[in-house]
Write an enzyme that holds these catalytic residues in place. Sequence first.
Site, PDB file in Angstrom:
ATOM      1  N   ARG A   1     -14.693   4.414  -8.467  1.00  0.00           N
ATOM      2  CA  ARG A   1     -15.624   4.528  -9.599  1.00  0.00           C
ATOM      3  C   ARG A   1     -15.234   5.691 -10.509  1.00  0.00           C
ATOM      4  O   ARG A   1     -15.610   5.736 -11.673  1.00  0.00           O
ATOM      5  CB  ARG A   1     -17.059   4.762  -9.098  1.00  0.00           C
ATOM      6  CG  ARG A   1     -17.659   3.565  -8.409  1.00  0.00           C
ATOM      7  CD  ARG A   1     -18.940   3.953  -7.729  1.00  0.00           C
ATOM      8  NE  ARG A   1     -18.715   5.051  -6.790  1.00  0.00           N
ATOM      9  CZ  ARG A   1     -19.633   5.564  -5.985  1.00  0.00           C
ATOM     10  NH1 ARG A   1     -20.846   5.086  -6.005  1.00  0.00           N
ATOM     11  NH2 ARG A   1     -19.342   6.555  -5.156  1.00  0.00           N
TER      12      ARG A   1
ATOM     13  N   LYS B   1     -13.408   0.207  10.215  1.00  0.00           N
ATOM     14  CA  LYS B   1     -14.627   0.387  10.989  1.00  0.00           C
ATOM     15  C   LYS B   1     -15.532   1.372  10.245  1.00  0.00           C
ATOM     16  O   LYS B   1     -15.015   2.156   9.451  1.00  0.00           O
ATOM     17  CB  LYS B   1     -14.293   0.910  12.381  1.00  0.00           C
ATOM     18  CG  LYS B   1     -13.791   2.373  12.352  1.00  0.00           C
ATOM     19  CD  LYS B   1     -14.074   3.109  13.610  1.00  0.00           C
ATOM     20  CE  LYS B   1     -13.857   4.574  13.445  1.00  0.00           C
ATOM     21  NZ  LYS B   1     -14.087   5.456  14.472  1.00  0.00           N
TER      22      LYS B   1
ATOM     23  N   HIS C   1      -7.759   2.881  13.345  1.00  0.00           N
ATOM     24  CA  HIS C   1      -6.395   3.417  13.474  1.00  0.00           C
ATOM     25  C   HIS C   1      -6.041   3.814  14.900  1.00  0.00           C
ATOM     26  O   HIS C   1      -4.924   3.649  15.350  1.00  0.00           O
ATOM     27  CB  HIS C   1      -6.231   4.645  12.577  1.00  0.00           C
ATOM     28  CG  HIS C   1      -6.398   4.286  11.155  1.00  0.00           C
ATOM     29  ND1 HIS C   1      -7.549   4.485  10.460  1.00  0.00           N
ATOM     30  CD2 HIS C   1      -5.559   3.671  10.322  1.00  0.00           C
ATOM     31  CE1 HIS C   1      -7.413   4.025   9.245  1.00  0.00           C
ATOM     32  NE2 HIS C   1      -6.219   3.529   9.125  1.00  0.00           N
TER      33      HIS C   1
ATOM     34  N   LYS D   1      -2.521   3.173  18.048  1.00  0.00           N
ATOM     35  CA  LYS D   1      -1.626   4.291  18.360  1.00  0.00           C
ATOM     36  C   LYS D   1      -0.613   3.907  19.435  1.00  0.00           C
ATOM     37  O   LYS D   1      -0.938   3.189  20.382  1.00  0.00           O
ATOM     38  CB  LYS D   1      -2.442   5.508  18.812  1.00  0.00           C
ATOM     39  CG  LYS D   1      -3.080   6.241  17.643  1.00  0.00           C
ATOM     40  CD  LYS D   1      -3.620   7.573  18.090  1.00  0.00           C
ATOM     41  CE  LYS D   1      -4.495   8.215  17.043  1.00  0.00           C
ATOM     42  NZ  LYS D   1      -3.790   8.929  16.011  1.00  0.00           N
TER      43      LYS D   1
ATOM     44  N   GLU E   1     -10.941  15.918  22.456  1.00  0.00           N
ATOM     45  CA  GLU E   1     -10.380  16.184  21.123  1.00  0.00           C
ATOM     46  C   GLU E   1     -10.279  17.682  20.892  1.00  0.00           C
ATOM     47  O   GLU E   1     -11.180  18.424  21.286  1.00  0.00           O
ATOM     48  CB  GLU E   1     -11.254  15.537  20.053  1.00  0.00           C
ATOM     49  CG  GLU E   1     -11.229  14.020  20.158  1.00  0.00           C
ATOM     50  CD  GLU E   1     -11.894  13.310  18.998  1.00  0.00           C
ATOM     51  OE1 GLU E   1     -12.921  13.802  18.515  1.00  0.00           O
ATOM     52  OE2 GLU E   1     -11.383  12.258  18.598  1.00  0.00           O
TER      53      GLU E   1
ATOM     54  N   ASP F   1     -18.837   6.287  17.499  1.00  0.00           N
ATOM     55  CA  ASP F   1     -17.581   6.694  16.878  1.00  0.00           C
ATOM     56  C   ASP F   1     -16.382   6.356  17.769  1.00  0.00           C
ATOM     57  O   ASP F   1     -15.371   5.847  17.291  1.00  0.00           O
ATOM     58  CB  ASP F   1     -17.605   8.197  16.571  1.00  0.00           C
ATOM     59  CG  ASP F   1     -16.421   8.623  15.711  1.00  0.00           C
ATOM     60  OD1 ASP F   1     -16.110   7.915  14.739  1.00  0.00           O
ATOM     61  OD2 ASP F   1     -15.799   9.651  16.016  1.00  0.00           O
TER      62      ASP F   1
ATOM     63  N   HIS G   1     -12.707   3.143  21.079  1.00  0.00           N
ATOM     64  CA  HIS G   1     -11.552   3.834  21.658  1.00  0.00           C
ATOM     65  C   HIS G   1     -11.576   3.844  23.180  1.00  0.00           C
ATOM     66  O   HIS G   1     -10.586   3.498  23.831  1.00  0.00           O
ATOM     67  CB  HIS G   1     -11.492   5.277  21.149  1.00  0.00           C
ATOM     68  CG  HIS G   1     -11.440   5.383  19.666  1.00  0.00           C
ATOM     69  ND1 HIS G   1     -11.429   6.576  19.007  1.00  0.00           N
ATOM     70  CD2 HIS G   1     -11.381   4.433  18.709  1.00  0.00           C
ATOM     71  CE1 HIS G   1     -11.377   6.356  17.698  1.00  0.00           C
ATOM     72  NE2 HIS G   1     -11.353   5.067  17.500  1.00  0.00           N
TER      73      HIS G   1
END
Length: 313
Positions: A44, A148, A178, A182, A216, A235, A240
């Site tokens: 936009r 997603k 993504h 992996k 993480e 998430d 995952h």
Amino acid sequence: MDNFSLVIVGITSNLAQIKLIPTLYDLVAGGYLPKDFQVIGIGRTTYNQGQFRDFVSKTLRTPNHHHTHVIDERIEQELFAHLTYLSVDLTDLSSYAKLKDLLVRQQTPNHVFYLATFPSLYGSIFENLKSTGLADEKAGWTRLLIEKPIGSDRDSARELNDLLTKYFREDQIFRLDHYLGKETLQNILTFRFGNGILEPLMTSDHIDHIEVTAAEDFGIGSRGSYYDQNGAIKDVGQNHLLQMLALATMDKPKSMDNDSITKERVKILKSLVPDPSSLVIGQYEGYLGEKDIAPGSTTETYFSFKTMIDNDR
Ligand SMILES: NC(=O)c1ccc[n+]([C@@H]2O[C@H](COP(=O)([O-])OP(=O)(O)OC[C@H]3O[C@@H](n4cnc5c(N)ncnc54)[C@H](OP(=O)(O)O)[C@@H]3O)[C@@H](O)[C@H]2O)c1
């Protein structure tokens, strides 16, 4: 490779800046794209073509741990030659006519629509691509890539998926996460099924339990507004972690093609018997001080649970 136009809805998005634009650069640098491919970036933000190029240039030179090479100006110019920016609001139906005009002018019969935008727009985009004829495959093929999350719970995911599959065939749809692509994850299959010693021992006679941990070493960064509405389970849980679990425990697929692997993955996921009493959820200290987190938010940033697998092994 067939020639095509790639339409990225959300070329000004965070995702495009950290992943898609650097990836386009690398694809051009590696000579992986057809000679006359076109990319139409939609946003936009009001940019003319010069301002859009400046935005792409700046994006490529912004420190990015996913993309650490020096930028070669010749490759950048080559990429620019294939890029067009379209400043439109896709909640306005007339925007689709502008997009169609541009695609007709580009004369590329094959079209890929990549939705890197607010998931709340997905439903109307599917409908409008269909109703304006942009999804037709009269002269070539059409593919749809969507990021997603697909919905926010089971009912909304089903609703969106029903809409998606009403207008597009399964082989036209690519649902992206993504992490799932992996290399390390893909390697689990090679490691297991290429290993004549280990694989026969992957049974309940020899294995007491398997622990899947997603640790993480970075925080939520600029993803606060997204993360706070979703939490750790949505998430990374149902996608995952279940993907890791499936790859680590599924039976050997008949072949390593997509259909065979998906079949085994679905089979193992259906055989899970989770134990709801084992669920632990929590929130790390300091989360409430992160950017864009609602005051007093109770969103979970930690979870763990146990599940049994009800199969012969
Ligand atoms: N960012 C990540 O790390 C990440 C990781 C995994 C998945 N994803 C997924 O990727 C998608 C994009 O996320 P994001 O956080 O990168 O998004 P974002 O930064 O909020 O960007 C949204 C994009 O959509 C465009 N847009 C919004 N409304 C529009 C409209 N009505 N018409 C045309 N364009 C419109 C925006 O254009 P303007 O800015 O010009 O208004 C912008 O380019 C989401 O599905 C997200 O879940 C993101």
